[in-house]
Design an enzyme around this catalytic site. Structure first.
Site, mmCIF file in Angstrom:
data_model
loop_
_atom_site.group_PDB
_atom_site.id
_atom_site.type_symbol
_atom_site.label_atom_id
_atom_site.label_comp_id
_atom_site.label_asym_id
_atom_site.label_seq_id
_atom_site.Cartn_x
_atom_site.Cartn_y
_atom_site.Cartn_z
ATOM 1 N N CYS A 1 1.901 95.631 55.844
ATOM 2 C CA CYS A 1 3.181 95.922 56.494
ATOM 3 C C CYS A 1 2.826 96.278 57.925
ATOM 4 O O CYS A 1 2.362 97.390 58.188
ATOM 5 C CB CYS A 1 3.903 97.071 55.803
ATOM 6 S SG CYS A 1 5.378 97.597 56.719
ATOM 7 N N CYS B 1 5.120 99.332 59.388
ATOM 8 C CA CYS B 1 5.025 100.707 58.882
ATOM 9 C C CYS B 1 4.063 100.717 57.718
ATOM 10 O O CYS B 1 2.879 100.480 57.928
ATOM 11 C CB CYS B 1 6.396 101.281 58.537
ATOM 12 S SG CYS B 1 7.506 100.158 57.649
ATOM 13 N N SER B 2 4.538 100.985 56.509
ATOM 14 C CA SER B 2 3.613 101.016 55.380
ATOM 15 C C SER B 2 4.324 100.638 54.093
ATOM 16 O O SER B 2 4.061 101.207 53.044
ATOM 17 C CB SER B 2 2.964 102.395 55.251
ATOM 18 O OG SER B 2 3.957 103.387 55.141
ATOM 19 N N CYS B 3 5.238 99.666 54.152
ATOM 20 C CA CYS B 3 5.964 99.231 52.958
ATOM 21 C C CYS B 3 4.967 98.786 51.886
ATOM 22 O O CYS B 3 3.995 98.091 52.179
ATOM 23 C CB CYS B 3 6.901 98.073 53.305
ATOM 24 S SG CYS B 3 8.182 98.545 54.472
#
Lengths: 94, 220
Positions: free
Chosen positions: B123, B126-128
């Protein structure tokens, strides 16, 4: 909202740099890829992020790019690909 | 105890002898803006009765309890049951339900590794991450270097995880930029013919469901 693009169609990502909460990565802006899947309508994150409704919902697409097209000096293999999920407001016919 | 090295202080070991710097205690680093805001909003929501402190605790515990075991069970089932695999590739959340696993309301897609294609998930924004199926993301997944380099030089990143792929394999990077989450369905390792699902699940690591590695070798 019906989807403007179909699976298999070629699309170009808009070159734009609006402020705010944008979910279209810089590295695909201005690049051309191919729709592999139409994921259906999702509320617009650029609106949702500011507490608004995000309506009308936007068609969301899976778009596949040749990775070598994304980077000038890509060191990987020619057949490598990158798939990015992109909302319809960022796509146009090439 | 004889010491032939010289210190500039008396040898009263256990007091004042500090060969290593201390790791700072939490209080010694200032809270960030977001830590303060998170705490403040949490306190306000509890004060206003939106949820209770006990409900918040239970939710944190439920999130912490998620682990890659759920995803591994799904991968193992897909390896032994082609029908399940087809349903998982069509709709991970529904397929998870068949195994009694709650994959949550965010749609998750499985991308299948084949002889010609190796998938890896990132991602960049962000950090999906498919937390309900493989637990909380590792710190490196959230790092700027993983997020930027996986799209820029995926083969170099994979090599750092010990994954060196043949030139004729397509490396397909999936950037989770929007409303879906992705997990990799790795290929079943050779040499596992006749293995039962539990044994197969033991080969399926978190990292191979992110796509930075292959499943464990059955020989190991």
């Amino acid at each position: 909202m019906s989807a403007r693009f179909a699976v298999g169609e070629t699309v170009t990502v808009r070159v734009a740099f609006p402020p705010g909460h944008v979910r279209t990565p810089f590295f695909v802006r201005g690049k051309t890829g191919r729709v592999t899947e139409v994921l259906g309508p999702y509320r617009n994150p650029e609106e949702l992020a500011y507490g608004r409704s995000g309506e009308p919902a936007l068609p969301l697409y899976r778009v596949i790019f040749d990775t070598a097209d994304l980077w000038d000096d890509y060191q990987g293999a020619a057949q490598d690909t990158t798939v990015v999920d992109i909302y319809e407001n960022w796509l146009e016919a090439p | 105890m004889a010491h032939d090295h010289s210190h500039g202080h008396p040898h009263d070991h256990g007091h004042g002898h500090q060969p290593h710097p201390f790791q700072p205690d939490l209080e010694e680093t200032p809270l960030t803006h977001y830590q303060v805001m998170t705490q403040a909003v949490g306190d306000l929501l509890i004060d206003k009765g939106v949820f209770s402190a006990e409900e918040l605790r239970a939710m944190l515990e439920a999130i912490d309890a998620k682990s890659p075991a759920a995803g591994a069970r799904m991968v193992a089932r897909a390896w032994v049951d082609d029908g399940f695999k087809a349903r998982m590739l069509a709709d991970v959340n529904a397929a998870a339900g068949e195994l009694g696993i709650d994959a949550g309301g965010i749609p998750i897609r499985a991308v299948e590794n084949t002889e010609g294609v190796h998938n890896v998930i990132v991602c960049t924004l962000c950090s999906c991450y498919p937390r309900l199926l493989i637990g909380l993301p590792p710190d490196w997944y959230k790092s700027r270097s993983y997020r930027s380099r996986t799209v820029r030089e995926p083969r170099a990143v994979l090599a750092e995880f010990g994954t060196v792929l043949p030139e004729d394999v397509e490396v397909r990077v999936h950037d989770s930029t929007a409303d879906l989450r992705y997990m990799v369905l790795p290929a079943r390792p050779d040499g596992t013919e006749g293995w039962d699902e539990a044994a197969l699940a033991g080969l399926v690591t978190r990292d191979c469901m992110i796509g930075v590695t292959l499943p464990k070798s059955p020989a190991a």
